[in-house]
Structure formats: C-alpha cells, structure tokens
Design a protein around this motif. Structure first.
Motif, PDB file in Angstrom:
ATOM      1  N   VAL A   1       0.847  -1.194   0.000  1.00  0.00           N
ATOM      2  CA  VAL A   1       0.000   0.000   0.000  1.00  0.00           C
ATOM      3  C   VAL A   1       0.886   1.248   0.000  1.00  0.00           C
ATOM      4  CG1 VAL A   1      -1.839   1.248   1.185  1.00  0.00           C
ATOM      5  CG2 VAL A   1      -1.747  -1.262   1.295  1.00  0.00           C
ATOM      6  N   ILE A   2       0.786   2.026  -1.066  1.00  0.00           N
ATOM      7  CA  ILE A   2       1.561   3.265  -1.160  1.00  0.00           C
ATOM      8  C   ILE A   2       0.852   4.353  -0.351  1.00  0.00           C
ATOM      9  CG2 ILE A   2       2.431   5.041  -2.737  1.00  0.00           C
ATOM     10  CD1 ILE A   2       2.529   2.879  -4.922  1.00  0.00           C
ATOM     11  N   PRO A   3       1.551   4.959   0.619  1.00  0.00           N
ATOM     12  CA  PRO A   3       0.892   5.988   1.452  1.00  0.00           C
ATOM     13  C   PRO A   3       0.346   7.139   0.600  1.00  0.00           C
ATOM     14  CG  PRO A   3       2.964   5.317   2.466  1.00  0.00           C
ATOM     15  CD  PRO A   3       2.935   4.691   1.087  1.00  0.00           C
ATOM     16  N   ARG A   4      -0.710   7.740   1.118  1.00  0.00           N
ATOM     17  CA  ARG A   4      -1.417   8.800   0.386  1.00  0.00           C
ATOM     18  C   ARG A   4      -0.509   9.907  -0.109  1.00  0.00           C
ATOM     19  NH1 ARG A   4      -5.868   9.556   4.919  1.00  0.00           N
ATOM     20  NH2 ARG A   4      -4.278   8.293   5.928  1.00  0.00           N
ATOM     21  N   ASP A   5       0.409  10.351   0.763  1.00  0.00           N
ATOM     22  CA  ASP A   5       1.194  11.534   0.420  1.00  0.00           C
ATOM     23  C   ASP A   5       2.541  11.200  -0.216  1.00  0.00           C
ATOM     24  OD1 ASP A   5       2.222  10.447   2.679  1.00  0.00           O
ATOM     25  OD2 ASP A   5       2.612  12.339   3.695  1.00  0.00           O
ATOM     26  N   SER A   6       2.716   9.962  -0.620  1.00  0.00           N
ATOM     27  CA  SER A   6       3.941   9.606  -1.335  1.00  0.00           C
ATOM     28  C   SER A   6       3.922  10.219  -2.726  1.00  0.00           C
ATOM     29  CB  SER A   6       4.058   8.080  -1.450  1.00  0.00           C
ATOM     30  OG  SER A   6       4.941   7.731  -2.507  1.00  0.00           O
ATOM     31  N   THR A   7       5.026  10.895  -3.074  1.00  0.00           N
ATOM     32  CA  THR A   7       5.147  11.413  -4.436  1.00  0.00           C
ATOM     33  C   THR A   7       5.962  10.457  -5.304  1.00  0.00           C
ATOM     34  OG1 THR A   7       7.118  12.645  -3.758  1.00  0.00           O
ATOM     35  CG2 THR A   7       5.003  13.807  -3.686  1.00  0.00           C
ATOM     36  N   GLY A   8       6.491   9.402  -4.659  1.00  0.00           N
ATOM     37  CA  GLY A   8       7.232   8.393  -5.370  1.00  0.00           C
ATOM     38  C   GLY A   8       8.577   8.870  -5.884  1.00  0.00           C
ATOM     39  N   PRO A   9       9.258   8.091  -6.702  1.00  0.00           N
ATOM     40  CA  PRO A   9       8.843   6.751  -7.122  1.00  0.00           C
ATOM     41  C   PRO A   9       8.978   5.735  -5.993  1.00  0.00           C
ATOM     42  CG  PRO A   9      11.053   7.221  -7.918  1.00  0.00           C
ATOM     43  CD  PRO A   9      10.556   8.493  -7.289  1.00  0.00           C
ATOM     44  N   VAL A  10       8.105   4.717  -6.038  1.00  0.00           N
ATOM     45  CA  VAL A  10       8.197   3.571  -5.133  1.00  0.00           C
ATOM     46  C   VAL A  10       8.730   2.400  -5.948  1.00  0.00           C
ATOM     47  CG1 VAL A  10       6.904   1.954  -3.679  1.00  0.00           C
ATOM     48  CG2 VAL A  10       6.314   4.398  -3.681  1.00  0.00           C
ATOM     49  N   GLU A  11       9.883   1.867  -5.519  1.00  0.00           N
ATOM     50  CA  GLU A  11      10.557   0.857  -6.327  1.00  0.00           C
ATOM     51  C   GLU A  11      10.703  -0.467  -5.588  1.00  0.00           C
ATOM     52  OE1 GLU A  11      13.104   4.100  -8.977  1.00  0.00           O
ATOM     53  OE2 GLU A  11      14.184   2.640  -7.763  1.00  0.00           O
ATOM     54  N   PHE A  12      10.803  -1.533  -6.363  1.00  0.00           N
ATOM     55  CA  PHE A  12      11.036  -2.885  -5.820  1.00  0.00           C
ATOM     56  C   PHE A  12      12.529  -3.100  -5.590  1.00  0.00           C
ATOM     57  CE2 PHE A  12      11.388  -3.091 -10.422  1.00  0.00           C
ATOM     58  CZ  PHE A  12      12.605  -3.726 -10.565  1.00  0.00           C
ATOM     59  N   GLU A  13      12.864  -4.024  -4.709  1.00  0.00           N
ATOM     60  CA  GLU A  13      14.207  -4.593  -4.614  1.00  0.00           C
ATOM     61  C   GLU A  13      14.034  -6.054  -4.227  1.00  0.00           C
ATOM     62  OE1 GLU A  13      16.809  -2.402  -2.010  1.00  0.00           O
ATOM     63  OE2 GLU A  13      16.650  -0.533  -3.151  1.00  0.00           O
ATOM     64  N   GLY A  14      14.242  -6.955  -5.171  1.00  0.00           N
ATOM     65  CA  GLY A  14      14.069  -8.388  -4.909  1.00  0.00           C
ATOM     66  C   GLY A  14      15.330  -8.984  -4.305  1.00  0.00           C
TER      67      GLY A  14
END
Lengths: 252, 252
Positions: free
Chosen positions: B92-105
């Motif tokens: 769940v990306i928080p409401r006020d995140s401007t990103g980017p939201v990235e993966f790290e496997g």
C-alpha cells in the motif's frame, strides 16, 4: 503502577512492584534487591529518535567533530533487540573497541494499544507507560561504519528498565546519569525538539504502532566521561527509578 | 522442505508444503492457492545489508543521483517488523507519497540456531533456510529523510515469503523480479560483495544472532520501472518460489 519482567526459574515472568517486592501472577513476592530484572518488554519494533535535543547536537558537533543538523522533521530511527539488557546486567565493551564508549540516558515510551493515524492530541493515549534507556554508543564505530549496527547495537549496549510506570507526564521528566555515584548528566525532557505526542502522531501516519513497541527519545547535553571497565552507570528518574549497569570489557 | 506460516481461523499457524497443500501440525491440508500466507517468520532482529551488489550501487548513483560508495566492510542495516506482509497481501503506497516507489528483490536468510563468534566456515550452519524479500523503497523519502523509517519501513513495504527452504546454496541463486508478468530484474546472488557466510561471521562478533532473526542481502542492478497502483510485483527464485504482491494506493 510499576511493572517489570523478572527471571524466575529460567523463565521471564511479569510482575508489579508492591513496596520493595515484585509480585508475580501467582502471588509470590520477590524482593527487588534479589530479583533478576529483565528488559521490561521485548519490542516488536524498536524505535529511537537519536537526535532530539538541541544542546546534545551542539555538544556532539563540538566534541565529536560531527556535523549533525537540528532535525527539521520527526524522522525516527531504529535499534535492535539483541542489544537489550535489564537493570543489573553488565554492559560489555567488545574486545576490539577502541572507544570511547559513551552513555546516553533517555526516556522510553512503551506502546500499549495499536495506533495508526492517531492525532497528536490523542497520541499519548496509546502509551502504556514509560521507562528508562541507556543508548550506549561506541563513538569510533558510530563515525566510521556505514550504519549504527555495532556502534549502538552490540550485545548489551541497550540497557532498558528498571520498571514501566504509567501516569506520568513525559514532557516534564528530569533525567540524570550518574557514573560511580557522581552526576555527569542532568536535563529535563521538556527540551525535546519534537514531543512524545508529535513523534507518535507523525510515525503513526506511516507505520502502525503495536503494543510492546518502544520509542527511545534521545538525550540532551554531553555524554562524557566515557564509560570505563568497572564503572557503575545509572540512568535516574525520580518517578521511574534507577537503571543501573556495571561496565566491563569482553575478555573471552 | 518448504515451510510457511498461514492464517487459520484468525491465528498464525506453521505448516509445511506437501505437493500443492500446506499441512499444519494437526495434519489438516490447506491448498496453497486458497491459503493466506503470512510472513514465514516474525524476526526478533530484522537485518538488511542494503548495499551488497556493485551493479546496483552504480545504477543507483546514476539513476537516483546518490553517491553511495562500494562498502569496504560488511556493516549491516535494519528494517522493522511493522512493514512485513506475506505473499498475496497488498503493498500500500501511502497517500502523500510522491514516489517513485521501487522494488528490490532479495535473498533472505533465516537464522535457525543462536550464533556468537561463529567462523565464516561454520556460519551457514546456523541458517535454518532461505526465503525471498521485496525491499520496497520510496525514493523521495529515502533521499530526503534523516533515516530510512518511512522510505523503507512504511506498513506493507516489506513483503517476505512465500516459503522458507533449506538445503540450497545461498551464493548461487538466480533472483528475478517481474511486474505484471514481465521480467524487469534478473541477477545471481554469486555477485554479492560480501557473502552470506561473511556477513554472518562478522555480525556474530558483535551481535548474537537468534533463531528467527532474518538477514536480507540486498539486490543487484536496476529497480525500475517504479511500482504503480494495480501492478502485480513478483520476486522469483526457482527453488524457493514466487513472492507475489499487488500494489495499491492508500485511499482511506
């Protein structure tokens, strides 16, 4: 009420303080002087503000040559459970530490009920009580390592206790540190940059606070003289009590 | 053997995989497709290497304008349990995140037996098995905040699972990340800067590793494209399985 965890027959048992006895659930009384105090809680999440007092930041920058800025927002940091010990247990300086190893006497909040998106006004309602912490820090590793792992989380570097006390105002607590009976630090929690309530409210916008989580709120002023083997270091608050730990060097 | 934790009747229950069923202690069989997978363990201490692959460091410095150096020694970092979710749960990306939201496997080691001062040669003997982790990261907060608290530890930002598998070589595991079925990252754990055994041995000189502790070993290469609401992100290893999580934005 003051609550603790003590070791009885090799097991961790909850107890409350009645006069000079810790009373376990089975009604048995254990004199405080003889009880082996454990950290009053093992948190699911172990939060620490780190920098939360102006005079400590200024002192660290002068004394340790750091360049910490006064935080512009309440960003929380972390510590790790492996390092926790109770009052009465030894702080063990690792063999290859060149030091200095310093104390940081702190107020600690223990979360009592889950909190997400709690307002600053209601934030203290999720706190079960308060205890004391000693954020022992190896300053050479703190400066040189990429993370705070061994500087602040070497085994035994996080004394916490002795008791959890509810019903106190976290923003008006005198915190004192004594080494071998001599007062070496003395401040009041009212000088926090970000209050306990502000931290909890802001944290809870992004992370759910769970019962048993702990938040350490940093220390003010200087953190010298450095701890030496044989020293008795005490973090003292008149309401909560005395978190007392002897220092020794690992000779294994 | 593959082991997991699943939710049965509101409780967390241990299970092992037999063909397509998860078998709980009472002998009951739960088809994997229908089971609600939980994080396979809730660690007492949650360690993460962060930077442990050269190509990822070079890529991050180019792509994100960071100035990470190749670590000269194995200093471990931390993550926090509040952020853990199992395979199948939503990121769940928080409401006020401007990103980017990235993966790290990432490859994850789970400690099986207590270790202090273990040699590099014997280090893997204290590992119970391996699983997969997705070190989801909000890059704006990662750059701007004083700590990694919400950048890497916002609720749901630490998917872990699906199973714990023993008997594999941690230094020869292909790790792949897929977004909506398309491979966006692919590397082999043999390119770690510091091996699993080296990390464990060095950590254990200062911290006791306890059963259930987890160590995440970082990722290699790029971590784009950024995660978008609706995406299905999968961390894949042929032996361990698929850690699959849907992404959504918090609209509460």
């Amino acid at each position: 009420m003051k609550r603790a965890r003590i070791e009885v027959g090799g097991h961790a048992v909850s107890a409350y303080l009645d006069r000079n006895d810790l009373v376990t659930e089975d009604g048995k009384r254990h004199p405080v002087e003889k009880a082996k105090l454990l950290p009053p809680v093992i948190p699911g999440n172990f939060y620490a503000a780190g920098l939360n007092y102006r005079a400590h930041i200024e002192w660290a920058n002068q004394h340790h040559g750091t360049s910490y800025k006064v935080p512009s927002q309440a960003d929380i940091g972390y510590r790790s459970n492996n390092a926790l010990i109770g009052s009465g247990a030894d702080i063990v300086i690792p063999r290859d530490s060149t030091g200095p190893v310093e104390f940081e006497g702190e107020l600690v909040a223990i979360i009592g009920s889950a909190a997400k998106n709690v307002s600053e006004k209601n934030a203290l309602g999720c706190v079960a009580g308060y205890t004391l912490g000693n954020d022992v820090s190896e300053r050479t590793w703190q400066r040189a390592d990429r993370t705070l792992w061994r500087a602040k989380n070497a085994d035994t570097f996080k004394p916490m206790g002795p008791f959890i006390l509810d019903g106190i105002d976290p923003m008006d607590q005198p915190i004192e540190v004594r080494i071998n009976g001599r007062t070496v630090s003395s401040y009041n929690t009212r000088d926090m940059i970000f209050s306990v309530a502000h931290y909890i409210a802001r944290m809870s916008r992004y992370v759910t606070l769970h019962p048993g989580d702990v938040i350490w709120f940093g220390c003010d002023g200087a953190t010298v003289p450095a701890l030496q083997p044989g020293d008795l270091v005490e973090v003292v608050n008149p309401a909560i009590g005395v978190l007392a730990n002897r220092v020794r060097r690992d000779l294994d």
